[in-house]
Design an enzyme around this catalytic site. Structure first.
Site, PDB file in Angstrom:
ATOM      1  N   GLY A  49       0.775  -1.236   0.000  1.00  0.00           N
ATOM      2  CA  GLY A  49       0.000   0.000   0.000  1.00  0.00           C
ATOM      3  C   GLY A  49       0.805   1.285   0.000  1.00  0.00           C
ATOM      4  O   GLY A  49       0.282   2.335   0.378  1.00  0.00           O
ATOM      5  N   SER A  50       2.046   1.239  -0.477  1.00  0.00           N
ATOM      6  CA  SER A  50       2.800   2.504  -0.490  1.00  0.00           C
ATOM      7  C   SER A  50       2.209   3.461  -1.527  1.00  0.00           C
ATOM      8  O   SER A  50       2.152   4.675  -1.299  1.00  0.00           O
ATOM      9  CB  SER A  50       4.292   2.263  -0.738  1.00  0.00           C
ATOM     10  OG  SER A  50       4.525   1.828  -2.058  1.00  0.00           O
ATOM     11  N   ASN A  51       1.729   2.923  -2.652  1.00  0.00           N
ATOM     12  CA  ASN A  51       1.081   3.798  -3.646  1.00  0.00           C
ATOM     13  C   ASN A  51      -0.254   4.315  -3.118  1.00  0.00           C
ATOM     14  O   ASN A  51      -0.582   5.485  -3.315  1.00  0.00           O
ATOM     15  CB  ASN A  51       0.877   3.054  -4.970  1.00  0.00           C
ATOM     16  CG  ASN A  51       2.148   3.028  -5.799  1.00  0.00           C
ATOM     17  OD1 ASN A  51       2.519   4.018  -6.416  1.00  0.00           O
ATOM     18  ND2 ASN A  51       2.844   1.901  -5.777  1.00  0.00           N
ATOM     19  N   MET A  97      -3.847  -7.505  -7.150  1.00  0.00           N
ATOM     20  CA  MET A  97      -3.264  -8.691  -7.788  1.00  0.00           C
ATOM     21  C   MET A  97      -4.310  -9.582  -8.451  1.00  0.00           C
ATOM     22  O   MET A  97      -4.270 -10.811  -8.320  1.00  0.00           O
ATOM     23  CB  MET A  97      -2.455  -9.493  -6.755  1.00  0.00           C
ATOM     24  CG  MET A  97      -1.325  -8.700  -6.132  1.00  0.00           C
ATOM     25  SD  MET A  97      -0.183  -8.024  -7.361  1.00  0.00           S
ATOM     26  CE  MET A  97       0.726  -9.507  -7.742  1.00  0.00           C
ATOM     27  N   ARG A  98      -5.244  -8.957  -9.125  1.00  0.00           N
ATOM     28  CA  ARG A  98      -6.309  -9.707  -9.782  1.00  0.00           C
ATOM     29  C   ARG A  98      -6.663  -9.000 -11.078  1.00  0.00           C
ATOM     30  O   ARG A  98      -6.704  -7.759 -11.114  1.00  0.00           O
ATOM     31  CB  ARG A  98      -7.552  -9.631  -8.892  1.00  0.00           C
ATOM     32  CG  ARG A  98      -8.112 -10.896  -8.490  1.00  0.00           C
ATOM     33  CD  ARG A  98      -9.197 -10.664  -7.447  1.00  0.00           C
ATOM     34  NE  ARG A  98      -8.864 -11.380  -6.250  1.00  0.00           N
ATOM     35  CZ  ARG A  98      -8.877 -12.691  -6.155  1.00  0.00           C
ATOM     36  NH1 ARG A  98      -9.259 -13.431  -7.171  1.00  0.00           N
ATOM     37  NH2 ARG A  98      -8.525 -13.297  -5.046  1.00  0.00           N
ATOM     38  N   LEU A  99      -6.921  -9.775 -12.124  1.00  0.00           N
ATOM     39  CA  LEU A  99      -7.402  -9.164 -13.368  1.00  0.00           C
ATOM     40  C   LEU A  99      -8.889  -8.867 -13.217  1.00  0.00           C
ATOM     41  O   LEU A  99      -9.613  -9.609 -12.549  1.00  0.00           O
ATOM     42  CB  LEU A  99      -7.194 -10.126 -14.539  1.00  0.00           C
ATOM     43  CG  LEU A  99      -5.749 -10.431 -14.926  1.00  0.00           C
ATOM     44  CD1 LEU A  99      -5.710 -11.436 -16.074  1.00  0.00           C
ATOM     45  CD2 LEU A  99      -4.998  -9.160 -15.301  1.00  0.00           C
ATOM     46  N   ASN A 120      -4.212   1.733 -13.926  1.00  0.00           N
ATOM     47  CA  ASN A 120      -3.246   0.953 -13.139  1.00  0.00           C
ATOM     48  C   ASN A 120      -1.873   1.608 -13.240  1.00  0.00           C
ATOM     49  O   ASN A 120      -1.593   2.359 -14.182  1.00  0.00           O
ATOM     50  CB  ASN A 120      -3.170  -0.470 -13.703  1.00  0.00           C
ATOM     51  CG  ASN A 120      -2.246  -1.373 -12.900  1.00  0.00           C
ATOM     52  OD1 ASN A 120      -2.212  -1.298 -11.671  1.00  0.00           O
ATOM     53  ND2 ASN A 120      -1.493  -2.218 -13.577  1.00  0.00           N
ATOM     54  N   HIS A 137       2.276   0.443 -13.150  1.00  0.00           N
ATOM     55  CA  HIS A 137       3.076  -0.773 -13.282  1.00  0.00           C
ATOM     56  C   HIS A 137       4.563  -0.396 -13.305  1.00  0.00           C
ATOM     57  O   HIS A 137       4.953   0.540 -14.014  1.00  0.00           O
ATOM     58  CB  HIS A 137       2.699  -1.523 -14.563  1.00  0.00           C
ATOM     59  CG  HIS A 137       3.408  -2.820 -14.688  1.00  0.00           C
ATOM     60  ND1 HIS A 137       3.055  -3.929 -13.942  1.00  0.00           N
ATOM     61  CD2 HIS A 137       4.486  -3.181 -15.428  1.00  0.00           C
ATOM     62  CE1 HIS A 137       3.880  -4.919 -14.241  1.00  0.00           C
ATOM     63  NE2 HIS A 137       4.757  -4.497 -15.132  1.00  0.00           N
TER      64      HIS A 137
HETATM   65  C1  GRF Z   1       3.756  -1.371  -7.312  1.00  0.00           C
HETATM   66  O1  GRF Z   1       5.053  -1.624  -7.799  1.00  0.00           O
HETATM   67  C2  GRF Z   1       2.784  -1.210  -8.450  1.00  0.00           C
HETATM   68  O2  GRF Z   1       3.349  -0.612  -9.564  1.00  0.00           O
HETATM   69  C3  GRF Z   1       2.440  -2.638  -8.769  1.00  0.00           C
HETATM   70  O3  GRF Z   1       2.341  -3.257  -7.495  1.00  0.00           O
HETATM   71  C4  GRF Z   1       3.206  -2.582  -6.582  1.00  0.00           C
HETATM   72  C5  GRF Z   1       2.405  -2.210  -5.378  1.00  0.00           C
HETATM   73  O4  GRF Z   1       3.206  -1.672  -4.352  1.00  0.00           O
HETATM   74  N1  GRF Z   1       1.252  -2.721  -9.571  1.00  0.00           N
HETATM   75  P1  GRF Z   1       2.536  -0.947  -3.111  1.00  0.00           P
HETATM   76  O5  GRF Z   1       1.595  -1.962  -2.469  1.00  0.00           O
HETATM   77  O6  GRF Z   1       1.799   0.253  -3.614  1.00  0.00           O
HETATM   78  O7  GRF Z   1       3.648  -0.582  -2.191  1.00  0.00           O
END
Ligand code: GRF
Length: 205
Positions: free
Chosen positions: A14-16, A90-92, A113, A115
Site C-alpha cells: 500500500g505505499s502507492n 493482484m487480480r485481473l 493501473n 506498473h
Molecule cells: C507497485 O510496484 C505497483 O506498480 C504494482 O504493485 C506494486 C504495489 O506496491 N502494480 P505498493 O503496495 O503500492 O507498495
C-alpha cells in the site's frame, strides 16, 4: 460540481495507496478517495488506509469470479465512484466488470493501473526483479488504462529511469517506487484539475 470520487484497489503493502491518499488530502476538496478496497485480509494497505482516515472494504473471493466482482460493483455503485485506481491489486478485472463500470460513465474507461516497468516490457508480477536479473540499462514506470489483459491497456504516461549496474535490487526498488509515487500523485492531480476527461457516475443508475 461535486468532488470526483476515486476508489483505490490494492492487495499488498500500500505505499502507492498511501501516497495517493496523502496527495488527495492536498487537493482541497476537488477529489476524494472514497475508499480502499482489498481482496486480502492480511494486506497492510488496509491498516495504512484506516490510519489515514479512509474507509476500507475487504472483499475476498469466496465464490466464483462473477460473484466476487458483483459484490465489488455493488460497493462502487453505492459510493457513486467515478474512477478506480489500481495500486498493486493482484487480480485481473473481467470484461464484464469493466463494461458495467464504463456503462455508468458514458461508456468511458475510467479504470487505471500503475506498473513498475516500461510496458510492454515486463508485464505481470515481479517486473522489477525480472528487469534487474536481465540487467537492463534502463527501466521505468507506466500509468495505463485497464483492460481485461495483464497490463495491456492503453498507455497514459511513461517515465524512464537509468539504473546503474552497481546498484542493488533494493536500490532499484526504492528508485522505482519513488517514481511511481510521484507519477501516480501527478495523475491524481490531473484528474482533479480536469485534465483527464471525466464522465461522472450517472445518477440514474
Ligand atoms: C507497485 O510496484 C505497483 O506498480 C504494482 O504493485 C506494486 C504495489 O506496491 N502494480 P505498493 O503496495 O503500492 O507498495
Amino acid at each position: 460540481m461535486r468532488p470526483l470520487r476515486v476508489a483505490i484497489f490494492a492487495s499488498g503493502t500500500g505505499s502507492n495507496a498511501r501516497s495517493l491518499i496523502e496527495k488527495a488530502q492536498t487537493l482541497r476538496g476537488a477529489l476524494e478517495i472514497s475508499f480502499v478496497l482489498s481482496d486480502k485480509a492480511t494486506a497492510p494497505v488496509l491498516k495504512k488506509a484506516e490510519e489515514l482516515g479512509v474507509r476500507t472494504y475487504l472483499v475476498e473471493k469466496k465464490l466464483d469470479r462473477q460473484n466476487h466482482e458483483q459484490a465489488i460493483l455493488n460497493i462502487l455503485r453505492e459510493h457513486r465512484i467515478d474512477w478506480i485506481l489500481l495500486a498493486g491489486y493482484m487480480r485481473l478485472l473481467s470484461g464484464a466488470f469493466l463494461r458495467q463500470f464504463a456503462l455508468w460513465h458514458g461508456d468511458a474507461s475510467q479504470v487505471v493501473n500503475i506498473h513498475p516497468s516500461l510496458l510492454p516490457a515486463y508485464p505481470g508480477a515481479e517486473a522489477i526483479e525480472r528487469a534487474y536479473q536481465d540487467q537492463v540499462s534502463h527501466t521505468g514506470v507506466t500509468v495505463h488504462f485497464v483492460d481485461e489483459g495483464m497490463d495491456t491497456g492503453k498507455i497514459i504516461h511513461q517515465e524512464a529511469l537509468s539504473l546503474s549496474p552497481e546498484a542493488s535490487l533494493a536500490d532499484w526498488k526504492e528508485m522505482i517506487h519513488h517514481l511511481e509515487h510521484r507519477m501516480y500523485s501527478n495523475f491524481l492531480e490531473s484528474l482533479s484539475l480536469g485534465q483527464q476527461k471525466t464522465f461522472y457516475f450517472e445518477e440514474n443508475q
